[in-house]
Scaffold this motif. Structure first.
Motif, PDB file in Angstrom:
ATOM      1  N   GLN A 180      11.921  -5.586  -7.422  1.00  0.00           N
ATOM      2  CA  GLN A 180      11.980  -4.995  -8.769  1.00  0.00           C
ATOM      3  C   GLN A 180      10.601  -4.877  -9.426  1.00  0.00           C
ATOM      4  OE1 GLN A 180      14.481  -7.545 -11.087  1.00  0.00           O
ATOM      5  NE2 GLN A 180      13.129  -9.323 -10.951  1.00  0.00           N
ATOM      6  N   ASN A 181       9.638  -5.596  -8.877  1.00  0.00           N
ATOM      7  CA  ASN A 181       8.270  -5.502  -9.394  1.00  0.00           C
ATOM      8  C   ASN A 181       7.421  -4.501  -8.610  1.00  0.00           C
ATOM      9  OD1 ASN A 181       8.709  -7.538 -11.361  1.00  0.00           O
ATOM     10  ND2 ASN A 181       8.455  -9.100  -9.773  1.00  0.00           N
ATOM     11  N   ASN A 182       8.097  -3.713  -7.760  1.00  0.00           N
ATOM     12  CA  ASN A 182       7.413  -2.726  -6.928  1.00  0.00           C
ATOM     13  C   ASN A 182       6.389  -3.361  -5.993  1.00  0.00           C
ATOM     14  OD1 ASN A 182       8.564  -0.160  -7.486  1.00  0.00           O
ATOM     15  ND2 ASN A 182       7.609  -0.213  -9.504  1.00  0.00           N
ATOM     16  N   THR A 183       6.703  -4.554  -5.509  1.00  0.00           N
ATOM     17  CA  THR A 183       5.885  -5.206  -4.500  1.00  0.00           C
ATOM     18  C   THR A 183       6.782  -5.665  -3.371  1.00  0.00           C
ATOM     19  OG1 THR A 183       6.061  -7.355  -5.599  1.00  0.00           O
ATOM     20  CG2 THR A 183       4.163  -5.973  -6.186  1.00  0.00           C
ATOM     21  N   PHE A 184       6.166  -6.040  -2.267  1.00  0.00           N
ATOM     22  CA  PHE A 184       6.907  -6.423  -1.067  1.00  0.00           C
ATOM     23  C   PHE A 184       6.586  -7.865  -0.717  1.00  0.00           C
ATOM     24  CE2 PHE A 184       6.620  -6.927   3.611  1.00  0.00           C
ATOM     25  CZ  PHE A 184       7.963  -6.824   3.910  1.00  0.00           C
ATOM     26  N   GLU A 185       7.616  -8.651  -0.441  1.00  0.00           N
ATOM     27  CA  GLU A 185       7.434 -10.035  -0.032  1.00  0.00           C
ATOM     28  C   GLU A 185       8.069 -10.237   1.342  1.00  0.00           C
ATOM     29  OE1 GLU A 185       5.672 -12.338  -1.261  1.00  0.00           O
ATOM     30  OE2 GLU A 185       5.137 -11.373  -3.153  1.00  0.00           O
ATOM     31  N   PRO A 186       7.258 -10.478   2.366  1.00  0.00           N
ATOM     32  CA  PRO A 186       7.824 -10.629   3.714  1.00  0.00           C
ATOM     33  C   PRO A 186       8.736 -11.833   3.854  1.00  0.00           C
ATOM     34  CG  PRO A 186       5.482 -11.164   3.701  1.00  0.00           C
ATOM     35  CD  PRO A 186       5.791 -10.553   2.380  1.00  0.00           C
ATOM     36  N   SER A 187       8.642 -12.794   2.947  1.00  0.00           N
ATOM     37  CA  SER A 187       9.496 -13.975   3.034  1.00  0.00           C
ATOM     38  C   SER A 187      10.978 -13.616   2.956  1.00  0.00           C
ATOM     39  CB  SER A 187       9.147 -14.967   1.927  1.00  0.00           C
ATOM     40  OG  SER A 187       9.290 -14.371   0.652  1.00  0.00           O
ATOM     41  N   ALA A 188      11.277 -12.449   2.423  1.00  0.00           N
ATOM     42  CA  ALA A 188      12.683 -12.008   2.358  1.00  0.00           C
ATOM     43  C   ALA A 188      13.178 -11.518   3.708  1.00  0.00           C
ATOM     44  CB  ALA A 188      12.822 -10.884   1.329  1.00  0.00           C
ATOM     45  N   TYR A 189      12.302 -11.426   4.690  1.00  0.00           N
ATOM     46  CA  TYR A 189      12.656 -10.838   5.984  1.00  0.00           C
ATOM     47  C   TYR A 189      12.420 -11.791   7.151  1.00  0.00           C
ATOM     48  CZ  TYR A 189      12.728  -6.749   3.091  1.00  0.00           C
ATOM     49  OH  TYR A 189      13.025  -5.871   2.081  1.00  0.00           O
ATOM     50  N   MET A 190      11.942 -13.011   6.870  1.00  0.00           N
ATOM     51  CA  MET A 190      11.690 -13.976   7.926  1.00  0.00           C
ATOM     52  C   MET A 190      12.154 -15.356   7.491  1.00  0.00           C
ATOM     53  SD  MET A 190       7.848 -12.823   9.106  1.00  0.00           S
ATOM     54  CE  MET A 190       7.830 -13.920  10.514  1.00  0.00           C
ATOM     55  N   SER A 191      12.352 -16.238   8.459  1.00  0.00           N
ATOM     56  CA  SER A 191      12.738 -17.623   8.187  1.00  0.00           C
ATOM     57  C   SER A 191      11.612 -18.527   8.661  1.00  0.00           C
ATOM     58  CB  SER A 191      14.038 -17.966   8.933  1.00  0.00           C
ATOM     59  OG  SER A 191      15.067 -17.093   8.555  1.00  0.00           O
ATOM     60  N   TYR A 192      10.855 -19.045   7.722  1.00  0.00           N
ATOM     61  CA  TYR A 192       9.614 -19.721   8.092  1.00  0.00           C
ATOM     62  C   TYR A 192       9.793 -21.209   8.407  1.00  0.00           C
ATOM     63  CZ  TYR A 192       7.548 -15.469   6.430  1.00  0.00           C
ATOM     64  OH  TYR A 192       7.234 -14.146   6.281  1.00  0.00           O
ATOM     65  N   ASP A 193      10.951 -21.794   8.018  1.00  0.00           N
ATOM     66  CA  ASP A 193      11.124 -23.220   8.263  1.00  0.00           C
ATOM     67  C   ASP A 193      11.128 -23.555   9.745  1.00  0.00           C
ATOM     68  OD1 ASP A 193      13.526 -21.695   8.338  1.00  0.00           O
ATOM     69  OD2 ASP A 193      14.706 -23.544   8.341  1.00  0.00           O
ATOM     70  N   ILE A 194      11.390 -22.560  10.588  1.00  0.00           N
ATOM     71  CA  ILE A 194      11.457 -22.824  12.025  1.00  0.00           C
ATOM     72  C   ILE A 194      10.098 -23.114  12.619  1.00  0.00           C
ATOM     73  CG2 ILE A 194      13.494 -21.393  12.366  1.00  0.00           C
ATOM     74  CD1 ILE A 194      11.687 -19.168  13.309  1.00  0.00           C
ATOM     75  N   PHE A 195       9.036 -22.833  11.892  1.00  0.00           N
ATOM     76  CA  PHE A 195       7.693 -23.048  12.433  1.00  0.00           C
ATOM     77  C   PHE A 195       7.186 -24.463  12.157  1.00  0.00           C
ATOM     78  CE2 PHE A 195       7.976 -18.465  11.982  1.00  0.00           C
ATOM     79  CZ  PHE A 195       7.484 -18.044  13.194  1.00  0.00           C
ATOM     80  N   GLY A 196       7.906 -25.222  11.396  1.00  0.00           N
ATOM     81  CA  GLY A 196       7.491 -26.599  11.151  1.00  0.00           C
ATOM     82  C   GLY A 196       6.393 -26.702  10.113  1.00  0.00           C
TER      83      GLY A 196
ATOM     84  N   TYR B 139       0.833  -1.212   0.000  1.00  0.00           N
ATOM     85  CA  TYR B 139       0.000   0.000   0.000  1.00  0.00           C
ATOM     86  C   TYR B 139       0.863   1.255   0.000  1.00  0.00           C
ATOM     87  CZ  TYR B 139      -3.122   3.589   1.949  1.00  0.00           C
ATOM     88  OH  TYR B 139      -3.827   4.749   2.186  1.00  0.00           O
ATOM     89  N   ILE B 140       1.857   1.322   0.896  1.00  0.00           N
ATOM     90  CA  ILE B 140       2.652   2.554   0.950  1.00  0.00           C
ATOM     91  C   ILE B 140       3.567   2.677  -0.266  1.00  0.00           C
ATOM     92  CG2 ILE B 140       2.490   2.653   3.463  1.00  0.00           C
ATOM     93  CD1 ILE B 140       5.401   1.840   3.648  1.00  0.00           C
ATOM     94  N   VAL B 141       4.043   1.560  -0.798  1.00  0.00           N
ATOM     95  CA  VAL B 141       4.848   1.623  -2.018  1.00  0.00           C
ATOM     96  C   VAL B 141       4.007   2.162  -3.177  1.00  0.00           C
ATOM     97  CG1 VAL B 141       6.010   0.219  -3.774  1.00  0.00           C
ATOM     98  CG2 VAL B 141       6.501  -0.160  -1.348  1.00  0.00           C
ATOM     99  N   SER B 142       2.771   1.687  -3.275  1.00  0.00           N
ATOM    100  CA  SER B 142       1.878   2.161  -4.340  1.00  0.00           C
ATOM    101  C   SER B 142       1.582   3.651  -4.179  1.00  0.00           C
ATOM    102  CB  SER B 142       0.578   1.360  -4.324  1.00  0.00           C
ATOM    103  OG  SER B 142       0.820   0.004  -4.615  1.00  0.00           O
ATOM    104  N   ARG B 143       1.396   4.098  -2.952  1.00  0.00           N
ATOM    105  CA  ARG B 143       1.157   5.529  -2.706  1.00  0.00           C
ATOM    106  C   ARG B 143       2.347   6.359  -3.167  1.00  0.00           C
ATOM    107  NH1 ARG B 143      -1.848   8.059   1.349  1.00  0.00           N
ATOM    108  NH2 ARG B 143       0.083   8.703   2.364  1.00  0.00           N
ATOM    109  N   GLU B 144       3.533   5.930  -2.841  1.00  0.00           N
ATOM    110  CA  GLU B 144       4.717   6.685  -3.228  1.00  0.00           C
ATOM    111  C   GLU B 144       4.866   6.737  -4.744  1.00  0.00           C
ATOM    112  OE1 GLU B 144       7.226   5.579   0.833  1.00  0.00           O
ATOM    113  OE2 GLU B 144       7.711   4.593  -1.070  1.00  0.00           O
ATOM    114  N   ARG B 145       4.608   5.616  -5.380  1.00  0.00           N
ATOM    115  CA  ARG B 145       4.732   5.570  -6.839  1.00  0.00           C
ATOM    116  C   ARG B 145       3.710   6.486  -7.517  1.00  0.00           C
ATOM    117  NH1 ARG B 145       4.521   0.483  -7.147  1.00  0.00           N
ATOM    118  NH2 ARG B 145       2.422   0.149  -7.979  1.00  0.00           N
ATOM    119  N   ALA B 146       2.526   6.584  -6.919  1.00  0.00           N
ATOM    120  CA  ALA B 146       1.456   7.372  -7.535  1.00  0.00           C
ATOM    121  C   ALA B 146       1.526   8.859  -7.186  1.00  0.00           C
ATOM    122  CB  ALA B 146       0.097   6.812  -7.111  1.00  0.00           C
ATOM    123  N   PHE B 147       2.009   9.198  -5.990  1.00  0.00           N
ATOM    124  CA  PHE B 147       1.811  10.557  -5.487  1.00  0.00           C
ATOM    125  C   PHE B 147       3.069  11.398  -5.301  1.00  0.00           C
ATOM    126  CE2 PHE B 147      -1.935   8.411  -3.155  1.00  0.00           C
ATOM    127  CZ  PHE B 147      -2.745   8.528  -4.270  1.00  0.00           C
TER     128      PHE B 147
END
Length: 262
Positions: free
Chosen positions: A246-262, A137-145
């Motif tokens: 690069q696609n102007n979207t955000f993926e939280p998987s780049a900031y967390m390690s999910y394998d620890i949750f089983g 949402y905030i990335v889209s706002r910045e790109r538009a405004f």
């Protein structure tokens, strides 16, 4: 920062910093659960103490967008698509609903979870789409405004909107204001606050409230790291400030390690 865009860039950067810490804390919690650490309950309590501040700020800011920002933005750019009021208001209601769901996972409400692993999984399951939708949402706002605002020229109008936004967020409490000004360097923060906050409130905020709040909230992060170290668990990747790919979207998987949750 250019005053013509500061009323958008400043809160957006504050949100980025908060999401960085939120994803880090959720990641740490999962690692503590996986390590069967003794102080997991304390870690959960710390996470939600931290979360209360971010949630309060975000609710106040999303409201301030409607009263202080969009009235100016609509004079610069036609609000259509995702930014039309008929779309963005339901979207914000969904964000607030996610905030309420996360609130419901705090310690006093956790009896519905059979295990701590289930609880950590549920926190993660809500954190992922919440962070993704908010950042996109905030990335889209910045790109538009941002570019149109830089060319707008009516700095007095934008300055008045910035002051109104700051005061509305401050009305949500000193923690909300602390989060808003978090991205500013000390000297710039003082100058910024002088123009936005009444003098006595500003002096109290700068001398006592901001240092205490910042120390308390950063202490949650350092405390979580200490708990991981005491449990012999692997530390998460270093915290990174969320940004669009690069696609102007955000993926939280780049900031967390999910394998620890089983």
């Amino acid at each position: 920062e250019d005053p013509s865009v500061e009323f958008m860039v400043l809160p957006h950067n504050a949100i980025r910093g908060e999401l960085r810490d939120f994803l880090f804390l959720v990641d740490c919690l999962g690692r503590l659960v996986a390590a069967d650490a003794k102080d997991v309950e304390e870690a959960v309590a710390g996470l939600f103490t931290w979360w209360d501040g971010f949630a309060g700020f975000l609710v106040a800011y999303l409201s301030a967008e409607e009263t202080s920002q969009y009235p100016v933005i609509k004079d610069v750019v036609e609000l259509e698509g995702d930014f039309h009021k008929s779309v963005r208001i339901p979207f914000k209601k969904q964000l607030c609903a996610s905030i309420e769901v996360i609130d419901g996972m705090r310690e006093k409400e956790a009896i519905k979870f059979k295990t701590m692993l289930e609880r950590a999984n549920n926190i993660r399951a809500v954190a992922m789409p919440f962070a993704k939708h908010l950042m996109n949402y905030i990335v889209s706002r910045e790109r538009a405004f941002l570019s149109p605002l830089e060319s707008f020229g009516k700095r007095d109008e934008i300055a008045a909107a910035t002051k109104a936004m700051a005061r509305e967020i401050f009305a949500g409490g000193s923690t909300a204001l602390s989060i808003l000004v978090r991205p500013l360097a000390p000297a710039r923060r003082t100058i910024w606050l002088k123009d936005k906050v009444p003098v006595m409130q500003r002096l109290l905020f700068e001398s006592k409230q901001f240092p205490q709040i910042s120390k308390r909230r950063s202490g949650v992060v350092t405390g979580m790291i200490a708990s991981l170290q005491n449990a012999g668990a692997t530390l998460p990747m270093p915290r990174k400030t969320p940004s669009a790919n690069q696609n102007n979207t955000f993926e939280p998987s780049a900031y967390m390690s999910y394998d620890i949750f089983g």
